[in-house]
Design an enzyme around this catalytic site. Structure first.
Site, PDB file in Angstrom:
ATOM      1  N   SER C  55      57.274  20.725 -21.402  1.00 47.92           N
ATOM      2  CA  SER C  55      56.669  20.006 -21.845  1.00 47.92           C
ATOM      3  C   SER C  55      56.677  18.678 -21.028  1.00 47.92           C
ATOM      4  O   SER C  55      57.747  18.438 -20.248  1.00 47.92           O
ATOM      5  CB  SER C  55      56.748  19.707 -23.430  1.00 47.92           C
ATOM      6  OG  SER C  55      56.483  20.820 -24.254  1.00 47.92           O
ATOM      7  N   HIS C  57      54.186  17.752 -19.042  1.00 54.50           N
ATOM      8  CA  HIS C  57      53.326  17.620 -17.874  1.00 54.50           C
ATOM      9  C   HIS C  57      51.648  17.935 -18.410  1.00 54.50           C
ATOM     10  O   HIS C  57      50.560  17.996 -17.815  1.00 54.50           O
ATOM     11  CB  HIS C  57      53.463  18.734 -17.111  1.00 54.50           C
ATOM     12  CG  HIS C  57      54.767  19.136 -16.728  1.00 54.50           C
ATOM     13  ND1 HIS C  57      55.443  18.003 -16.035  1.00 54.50           N
ATOM     14  CD2 HIS C  57      55.664  20.014 -16.936  1.00 54.50           C
ATOM     15  CE1 HIS C  57      56.499  18.334 -15.804  1.00 54.50           C
ATOM     16  NE2 HIS C  57      56.975  19.565 -16.217  1.00 54.50           N
ATOM     17  N   LYS C 105      55.657  28.417 -12.320  1.00 55.50           N
ATOM     18  CA  LYS C 105      55.759  27.514 -11.325  1.00 55.50           C
ATOM     19  C   LYS C 105      57.149  27.879 -10.908  1.00 55.50           C
ATOM     20  O   LYS C 105      58.285  28.143 -11.434  1.00 55.50           O
ATOM     21  CB  LYS C 105      55.546  26.303 -11.886  1.00 55.50           C
ATOM     22  CG  LYS C 105      54.258  25.863 -12.608  1.00 55.50           C
ATOM     23  CD  LYS C 105      54.399  24.599 -12.914  1.00 55.50           C
ATOM     24  CE  LYS C 105      55.088  24.056 -13.862  1.00 55.50           C
ATOM     25  NZ  LYS C 105      55.106  24.678 -15.180  1.00 55.50           N
ATOM     26  N   HIS C 219      59.223  16.452 -12.676  1.00 55.19           N
ATOM     27  CA  HIS C 219      60.386  16.375 -13.586  1.00 55.19           C
ATOM     28  C   HIS C 219      61.233  14.991 -13.315  1.00 55.19           C
ATOM     29  O   HIS C 219      62.380  14.893 -13.632  1.00 55.19           O
ATOM     30  CB  HIS C 219      61.282  17.481 -13.672  1.00 55.19           C
ATOM     31  CG  HIS C 219      60.425  18.734 -13.734  1.00 55.19           C
ATOM     32  ND1 HIS C 219      60.275  19.515 -12.795  1.00 55.19           N
ATOM     33  CD2 HIS C 219      60.100  19.528 -14.917  1.00 55.19           C
ATOM     34  CE1 HIS C 219      59.743  20.603 -13.130  1.00 55.19           C
ATOM     35  NE2 HIS C 219      59.497  20.433 -14.402  1.00 55.19           N
TER      36      HIS C 219
END
Ligand SMILES: Nc1ncnc2c1ncn2[C@@H]1O[C@H](COP(=O)(O)OP(=O)(O)O)[C@@H](O)[C@H]1O
Ligand SMILES: Nc1ncnc2c1ncn2[C@@H]1O[C@H](COP(=O)(O)OP(=O)(O)O)[C@@H](O)[C@H]1O
Ligand SMILES: [Mg+2]
Ligand SMILES: [Mg+2]
Ligand SMILES: [Mg+2]
Ligand SMILES: [Mg+2]
Lengths: 333, 211, 333, 211
Positions: C55, C57, C105, C219
């Site tokens: 989470s 994003h 990803k 991140h």
């Protein structure tokens, strides 16, 4: 000041250049005077709708130009209302013979500049109506002051009036829709951090790590009170209580719940706010029938949230659901 | 003694200079109780004025003032744009065709300019706006007229009255403009518009000291 | 840490509760294991499309669940890839008999967790394909490392594959679309400020007032280089040069230009970035035929920008223009 | 001497404690070359493990380890989840039905656990990952077996080997996991996963010192 810009002087012009390059199918950008106008303006026989205000609130207003919303938007310098020549030229550019509605946010500068523009446009034989949105319950209303600020309801008014105009309604009918939004919408916002006006180069206000500004304005105007930072749910309560009790919104009311980021608050936090705002509506027996969640009326990179409630009726629901095709809001088309 | 056309041009230039120098100061005042752009707005407007002025430098004082007003209206924006724009437009109306102003002419011009500001902004004395600096300046000029002072003296006194008016705004609670949103929290801060008004009138006093 | 949250532990769950309350017409939210799934799942006969990741994003991925995009999204803890049971349950929930595509990803955690889920799903008799997106040119690619990170192209892959599935294409055809995006898309990002993981409570990295991080990950992973802060146009050049020269994109190529905010960068600055990126494309003879501008793949409240180029062909254009109806991306419906 | 079922439960509890204590430290290490969540991830996982353990506390060691593995897989996420999950799953496979482990059993369990990590993550020695702490620990155990050391001594030596492996990662350039995105900039930082691996093995050494 950390911003993704070139020259503070050029921020608005370069942004508008970007808009022009990005959305030639939807809008044209006119420079000097600056305004963003629908690619197909003027739409013959349709009421034209114009709004405008200082830049720094994107996507409002330029991002709302297109089918089903605004015919033109007049961006001023950052946080500074535009000048009458912008509104005058934009009014001329969108007048399709059915008159033009000016949607004005209640700030002294916006009021005066739009007023001068409307006077000039009328002097040139155009039919112009103006509605002033003043939905910010953070500010005490009184005949003796400038009154409440115009905030979140403006976005909703632009959507609903745009749909009404698209449906072929007359200037007075579209104006009535705008007045309904003005009367039925209430908002309040808060900030976790200040914004920085590019030209000023330093934050508009200082907010210590453990404090927040409740009732902040979209230009970083100080709000009702500076308080210790609280958990999200408590903050939402602090925003919802004055909103709900002001109209007041009552059990059985159907509302649109609009949870807005001031720019720097990410979506993940907005949904946390939405959750609590929804629950508070439920507790009051208020039924949330539509919503809008995202960065729609911002204050540059300010972190913070604002909440708007708009009491809906059947016609408003129909207008909300009508297709819209703008850079900033899009559905059904 | 008179204020000649070139004196008015000098004054406008002095306004541009003093607003440029005080841009940051005005902006800081505005950040405290407004949105932190007043200095930027005035500076932008008077920069545009300085570019426009050469085109009308050989015209009458009325044309010069009206040009200043129109330029401010189309470049300043915000509250200050229409207000100062109206100020100079109205002053220009009263000076139409004139190549020089005596004290009475200047009084009429300033009176009309301030009346324009009041009409446009609907502020009353004590609302904590530029009117609180401008109005006392007009009153002072009237008294100086009655006392048969020289233009230079009269204008210096009117600037001092504006300054006093500006300082008076500090403890007040704003009732007009963006600062009014603050309610009680606006008290303790000097109004930025009153400050720019004082600076503009002080620039007149400095420029026309020997008139 | 200044965030609009309650308890750091509860951020993801409360956000998902907000999503559930906000979009019951579009999605259902399943808790424990957590996943967001189309309200009408499984769509019989349609290939199911799933993505997921940490989470933080938002709107990716949960905001892209709905008609014409994802069938389900699996949100992990903030910046932490989800666990195999989430993907397994989501895969079961969306399997309409035509198989399921996992869009992954390229992060070690995402790869391993999706791999385990796919193994389990296959063991239960489901047909599963996986495509790993690795478009971040900031990272040196090599067989000996974890390879490039997956960033902006993921959003575009989800849109194009979602449309392909909606058009009734087979699992292998939809997978081919995803591989095409993987092969034809390149991205790079930069940060002006760090983000703060709620649980960590302090910024992931320190970035002085006058420096920026070029090539940052979504991140907050450090990037290629820390450099003195530059004007926007120069930054865009620093991002575009490695992107354009990597594929390479050539004169005559038609591309989608995606300018993305990392979360804290407002729209006004994105348009300044778009303007320069568009001009650089023009200089290379690259034709921008579609665009996407906004906060779509974010890093909490990080200020910064990422740019993605995707080389388009006729089929991809058709898939891009296909209607989409999700909380985060919506048109034509 | 043996590691009994209750010793393994004690070890798991010690792991939970030590990872909780070092959560912030591990997260700081991860922030430097990763995404700043490793400590949070491990802490979340072992908190879940501690809730799950009572359900299987009366089962065999294999069941206990497998339960730890399954719980880590479904609660940790990220890279560490599948890796440590596989680690305990594989250790569990080798301990199926056992109520106690001698040194050889533990060696086989650990060897298989580490092989599982390598299979899942495809990292080689020197890639700057947890493998760099885990592998030397296995090698050390093998030598200790050959040298006929006590379990307690052997496990203490293997933890020391893990520690050395962890420290060795500092100058290396990462080639796997999130730190590999940094290239040369990953050098000079200790790998967070190698650190948690050391902490886990040191917890075993501390718990089983007298075995
Ligand atoms: N209604 C009004 N009448 C007279 N002066 C006003 C009024 N509203 C605002 N002002 C003046 O305008 C000043 C603010 O100008 P400025 O900052 O340029 O505009 P804005 O408030 O739109 O940002 C105030 O300090 C005040 O002196
Ligand atoms: N392919 C791999 N093989 C073995 N260990 C790995 C691999 N990739 C990453 N790791 C380990 O995982 C650790 C990071 O774990 P964690 O921070 O929890 O996951 P993430 O990187 O997904 O945030 C690294 O420090 C490294 O020791
Ligand atoms: Mg302003
Ligand atoms: Mg101001
Ligand atoms: Mg992680
Ligand atoms: Mg990590």
């Amino acid at each position: 000041m950390k911003k993704f810009i070139n020259d503070p002087e050029m921020v608005v012009v370069e942004e508008l250049e970007g808009v022009a390059l990005a959305h030639p199918d939807l809008v044209k950008v006119h420079f000097d005077p600056n305004y963003v106008v629908r690619a197909d303006a003027p739409v013959q026989g349709k009421v034209g709708i114009i709004s405008g205000g200082g830049s720094g609130h994107e996507p409002m207003h330029g991002g709302f130009v297109g089918y089903g919303m605004l015919d033109a938007a007049c961006p001023g310098a950052v946080f500074t209302s535009p000048t009458p020549d912008q509104m005058l030229e934009a009014t001329k550019a969108v007048d399709g013979g059915a008159g033009v509605l000016h949607i004005v946010k209640n700030y002294t500068g916006d009021i005066m500049n739009f007023e001068m523009a409307a006077d000039l446009a009328k002097a040139e034989g155009m039919q112009v109506e103006s509605v002033v949105i003043d939905d910010d319950v953070a500010v005490q209303d009184s005949l003796w002051t400038a009154g409440r600020r115009g905030v979140g309801s403006t976005v909703l008014a632009e959507k609903l009036c745009g749909a009404a105009a698209e449906l072929g309604r007359s200037l007075s009918e579209v104006t009535d829709v705008c007045i309904k939004v003005k009367n039925m919408g209430r908002s309040m916002g808060m900030a976790l951090t200040s914004c920085t006006v590019p030209h000023a180069g330093e934050p508009t206000f200082d907010l210590p790590e453990d404090e927040m500004e409740i009732g902040v304005g979209i230009h970083g105007e100080p709000g009702r009170a500076r308080l210790p930072l609280k958990p999200a749910d408590e903050i939402v309560e602090m925003l919802m209580e004055p909103i709900v009790s002001d109209l007041p919104y009552k059990a059985g009311d159907e509302v649109l719940l609009f949870v807005n980021s001031m720019g720097g608050t990410p979506l993940i936090e907005l949904y946390i706010a939405y959750r609590k705002a929804y629950q508070i509506c439920e507790q009051h027996g208020i039924k949330v029938v539509r919503n809008l969640i995202g960065s729609y009326i911002t204050s540059l990179e300010m972190a913070g949230v604002s909440i708007t409630l708009l009491k809906m009726d059947e016609d408003m629901l129909k207008l909300w659901d009508h297709p819209v095709l703008t850079p900033g809001l899009r559905w059904g088309k | 003694m008179s204020i000649y056309r070139d004196d008015t041009l000098e004054w406008i230039t002095a306004c541009a200079d003093v607003l440029d120098e005080n841009s940051h100061y005005l902006t800081k005042l505005d950040a405290a109780i407004g949105d932190g752009d007043h200095g930027i707005n005035m500076d932008r407007g008077f920069n545009a004025v300085m570019l426009k002025i050469p085109e009308v430098a050989d015209k009458d004082i009325g044309t010069i003032f009206k040009t200043v007003g129109m330029t401010l209206i189309s470049t300043v924006g915000g509250a200050a744009g229409p207000l100062y724009g109206t100020f100079f437009l109205q002053a220009g109306m009263k000076s139409t065709g004139k190549m020089e102003l005596n004290l009475e002419d200047w009084l009429l011009a300033l009176e009309s300019a301030v009346a324009g500001v009041v009409m446009r902004g609907k502020a009353e004395l004590g609302d904590k706006t530029m009117v609180d600096a401008l109005s006392p300046a007009v009153d002072s000029l009237k008294h100086s007229m009655d006392d048969h002072l020289s233009i230079g003296q009269a204008i210096q006194l009117s600037a001092e009255a504006a300054k006093q008016g500006m300082v008076d705004t500090i403890p007040w609670v704003a009732r007009k403009g963006r600062a009014s949103y603050l309610g009680e929290r606006s008290a303790g801060h000097q109004d930025p518009g009153a400050t720019s008004s004082y600076l503009i009138l002080q620039a007149a006093a400095d420029t026309w000291a020997d008139s």
